[in-house]
Design an enzyme around this catalytic site. Structure first.
Site, short mmCIF file in Angstrom:
data_model
loop_
_atom_site.label_atom_id
_atom_site.label_comp_id
_atom_site.label_asym_id
_atom_site.label_seq_id
_atom_site.Cartn_x
_atom_site.Cartn_y
_atom_site.Cartn_z
N LYS A 1 -6.30 -1.58 -5.65
CA LYS A 1 -5.64 -2.34 -6.73
C LYS A 1 -6.55 -3.48 -7.22
O LYS A 1 -6.69 -3.72 -8.43
CB LYS A 1 -4.32 -2.91 -6.20
CG LYS A 1 -3.66 -3.93 -7.08
CD LYS A 1 -3.04 -3.30 -8.30
CE LYS A 1 -2.53 -4.36 -9.26
NZ LYS A 1 -2.08 -3.79 -10.51
N CYS B 1 -2.19 -10.41 -13.69
CA CYS B 1 -3.06 -9.71 -12.74
C CYS B 1 -4.54 -10.09 -12.88
O CYS B 1 -5.15 -10.56 -11.92
CB CYS B 1 -2.91 -8.21 -12.93
SG CYS B 1 -1.28 -7.61 -12.50
N1 LIG Z 1 3.41 -8.20 -13.94
C1 LIG Z 1 2.50 -7.25 -13.84
O1 LIG Z 1 1.99 -6.79 -14.84
C2 LIG Z 1 2.09 -6.72 -12.48
C3 LIG Z 1 1.41 -5.49 -12.44
C4 LIG Z 1 1.06 -4.98 -11.23
C5 LIG Z 1 1.32 -5.70 -10.06
N2 LIG Z 1 1.96 -6.90 -10.11
C6 LIG Z 1 2.22 -7.59 -8.86
O2 LIG Z 1 3.59 -7.44 -8.51
C7 LIG Z 1 4.05 -8.59 -7.83
C8 LIG Z 1 5.29 -9.11 -8.52
O3 LIG Z 1 4.94 -9.49 -9.83
P1 LIG Z 1 6.01 -9.63 -10.98
O4 LIG Z 1 5.23 -9.59 -12.24
O5 LIG Z 1 7.14 -8.68 -10.79
O6 LIG Z 1 6.53 -11.10 -10.71
P2 LIG Z 1 7.88 -11.74 -11.31
O7 LIG Z 1 7.69 -13.21 -11.19
O8 LIG Z 1 8.23 -11.14 -12.61
O9 LIG Z 1 9.00 -11.27 -10.28
C9 LIG Z 1 9.04 -11.64 -8.95
C10 LIG Z 1 10.47 -11.93 -8.57
O10 LIG Z 1 10.50 -12.22 -7.18
C11 LIG Z 1 11.47 -13.23 -6.97
N3 LIG Z 1 11.23 -13.84 -5.67
C12 LIG Z 1 10.29 -14.76 -5.32
N4 LIG Z 1 10.37 -15.01 -4.00
C13 LIG Z 1 11.36 -14.24 -3.51
C14 LIG Z 1 11.91 -14.05 -2.23
N5 LIG Z 1 11.44 -14.69 -1.17
N6 LIG Z 1 12.95 -13.19 -2.08
C15 LIG Z 1 13.45 -12.53 -3.16
N7 LIG Z 1 12.96 -12.66 -4.40
C16 LIG Z 1 11.94 -13.50 -4.58
C17 LIG Z 1 11.31 -14.14 -8.17
O11 LIG Z 1 12.48 -14.93 -8.36
C18 LIG Z 1 11.05 -13.15 -9.29
O12 LIG Z 1 12.24 -12.78 -9.96
C19 LIG Z 1 2.88 -9.57 -7.80
O13 LIG Z 1 2.19 -9.42 -6.59
C20 LIG Z 1 2.02 -9.09 -8.95
O14 LIG Z 1 0.66 -9.44 -8.78
C21 LIG Z 1 2.36 -7.40 -11.31
#
Ligand SMILES: NC(=O)c1ccc[n+]([C@@H]2O[C@H](COP(=O)([O-])OP(=O)(O)OC[C@H]3O[C@@H](n4cnc5c(N)ncnc54)[C@H](O)[C@@H]3O)[C@@H](O)[C@H]2O)c1
Length: 428
Positions: free
Chosen positions: A227, A281
């Protein structure tokens, strides 16, 4: 160790006589944000019983009420289908399940750019009371190399489990693209790294009901690296294009044309330069590699720094245009980190507007995709704001067209128009 489901000599991670993995029917998704919620919706739509857990109470309420506004029609439609209404429940606390999918944020700490794993650690801690032998933990969050080995495995051992023996562990990083989440979640190939074969096969059974892409199996560290390498590859290539554009500035030549010529070479594919790299990212993930091996990430960190300085390059150009107006009003269009989305995370456009406001300029900011900054009609905004300088920061297709239609009239009346991202993206 890497294998794919569709290669004839490698029918998957299992041997031909291995029994099928235990079914995964009850799935707890920890973190129902950008990544977790679409997965939860698809799983619920395919008949899995899903609990989506999030610390954001407002979000939990909106998911349960079906009042959440999602960017994409397919996702929005899913939210209120019968199967999803029956099978998906959002909660602020975890509960029992066969599998726990972790999709919480993994940002950087500033200013030292080290990974901040506090949300991941909190998520693990929150599921501790519900873990039972035979459960699967599948991490979708992007994580630094060795996080599974050095953080998650010790956590599980401390909780009384032997990972691989009585609890399953996989890392299946998400690749979806904002703006095209549904299609990519279904269509992209998926990499599943696991602590053992049983874990990998069990994790695959989460995705198989809806996945049209192929599944590729590997170990935990390779999945973590894969990744990060994908996003680093893209970041470094954008930086190369940006550096070419900066050379073009120095030599006073439009590098977009030269890039187009260079791309006529059969093995060259230079990307387009821009006002910077944003999103969740690319500005973050390369630093995870730097954290584990600072000695061999010189190119990677240089690329990061080049991309990070691009908003300042754009701001400099805007300041130059502003210098010829007394007490100017700037009208800026575009806040998202790229066209056609409302995502403002790490957006270069936001940084440019903040920097101009920091200089004391009066900046009116609009973006047709962002609720708080939305507008109906570009000519009415021009009329209302009477700007001295109009800047298009993000080339949303409709904004480009609407501004093009007004451009000649604006210039005739003494308004400067800077459209970033149209031809040469760093040259307005
Ligand atoms: N957004 C993208 O384009 C993308 C793409 C690939 C990978 N990712 C990866 O995916 C992961 C999540 O990213 P995202 O974009 O969904 O973030 P996001 O902020 O949209 O969502 C994360 C959610 O997790 C919740 N959260 C935080 N701590 C928590 C806990 N202890 N228990 C329960 N819920 C909790 C937050 O309130 C939030 O709603 C990250 O590691 C990111 O790097 C993101």
């Amino acid at each position: 160790m890497t294998s794919s489901e569709n290669e004839s000599d490698l029918s998957g991670p299992e041997g031909p006589d291995d029994p099928a993995p235990d079914p995964v029917e009850d799935i707890v998704v920890i973190g129902t944000g950008f990544i977790g919620l679409p997965l939860a919706l698809l799983l619920a739509d395919h008949g899995k019983r899903v609990v989506g857990v999030d610390i954001d109470q407002h979000l939990v309420r909106e998911i349960n009420d079906g009042t959440l506004n999602l960017d994409e029609d397919e996702l929005q439609d899913l939210l209120t289908t019968g199967p999803v209404e029956r099978n998906l429940e959002a909660r602020t606390e975890p509960t029992d399940g066969d599998a726990f999918v972790i999709s919480v944020p993994t940002p950087l700490t500033e200013p030292n750019k080290s990974p901040d794993l506090s949300a991941l650690e909190a998520a693990l801690e929150s599921i501790r009371p519900y873990l039972e032998p035979g459960d699967l933990i599948n991490v979708e969050s992007t994580i630094p190399p060795l996080t599974c080995e050095e953080t998650i495995v010790p956590f599980l051992k401390e909780a009384g489990f032997e990972p691989g023996a009585d609890i399953q562990l996989t890392h299946s990083p998400e690749r979806i693209l904002p703006g095209n989440v549904f299609d990519e979640l279904v269509g992209n190939d998926r990499v599943i790294g696991g602590i053992d074969e049983t874990s990998r096969r069990r994790a695959a059974s989460i995705y198989e009901p809806f996945l049209e892409g192929e599944i590729y199996y590997t170990d935990l560290l390779s999945a973590e690296l894969c990744k990060l390498m994908e996003n680093t590859f893209r970041d470094v290539n954008v930086a190369l294009a940006n550096e070419f554009a900066l050379i073009g500035e120095e030599l006073d030549i439009d590098m977009s044309d030269v890039i187009e010529l260079a791309n006529r070479h059969p093995r060259v594919d230079i990307l387009q330069p821009g006002i910077g790299v944003g999103g969740h990212c690319l500005p973050i993930d390369p630093w995870f590699l730097n954290e584990v091996d600072p000695e061999h990430t010189n190119l990677i960190t240089s690329a990061r720094r080049i991309n990070d300085k691009m908003p300042a390059v754009a701001t400099r150009k805007i300041r130059r245009a502003l210098a010829s107006h007394a007490d100017p009003t700037v009208l800026a269009f575009g806040a998202a980190y790229k066209p056609s989305v409302d995502d403002r995370r790490n957006s270069p456009a936001m940084q440019i507007v903040a920097d101009l406001r920091g200089d004391g300029y009066r900046v009116r900011h609009y973006d047709r995709y962002v609720d708080e900054l939305a507008y109906d009609d570009l000519p009415s905004v021009l009329e209302r704001e009477s700007p001295d300088v109009v800047v298009q920061l993000v080339p949303h297709e409709k904004t480009v067209a609407a501004l093009e239609a007004e451009r000649a009239r604006l210039i005739d009346t003494g308004v400067d128009v800077l459209q970033f991202g149209v031809e040469n993206p760093i040259e307005p």
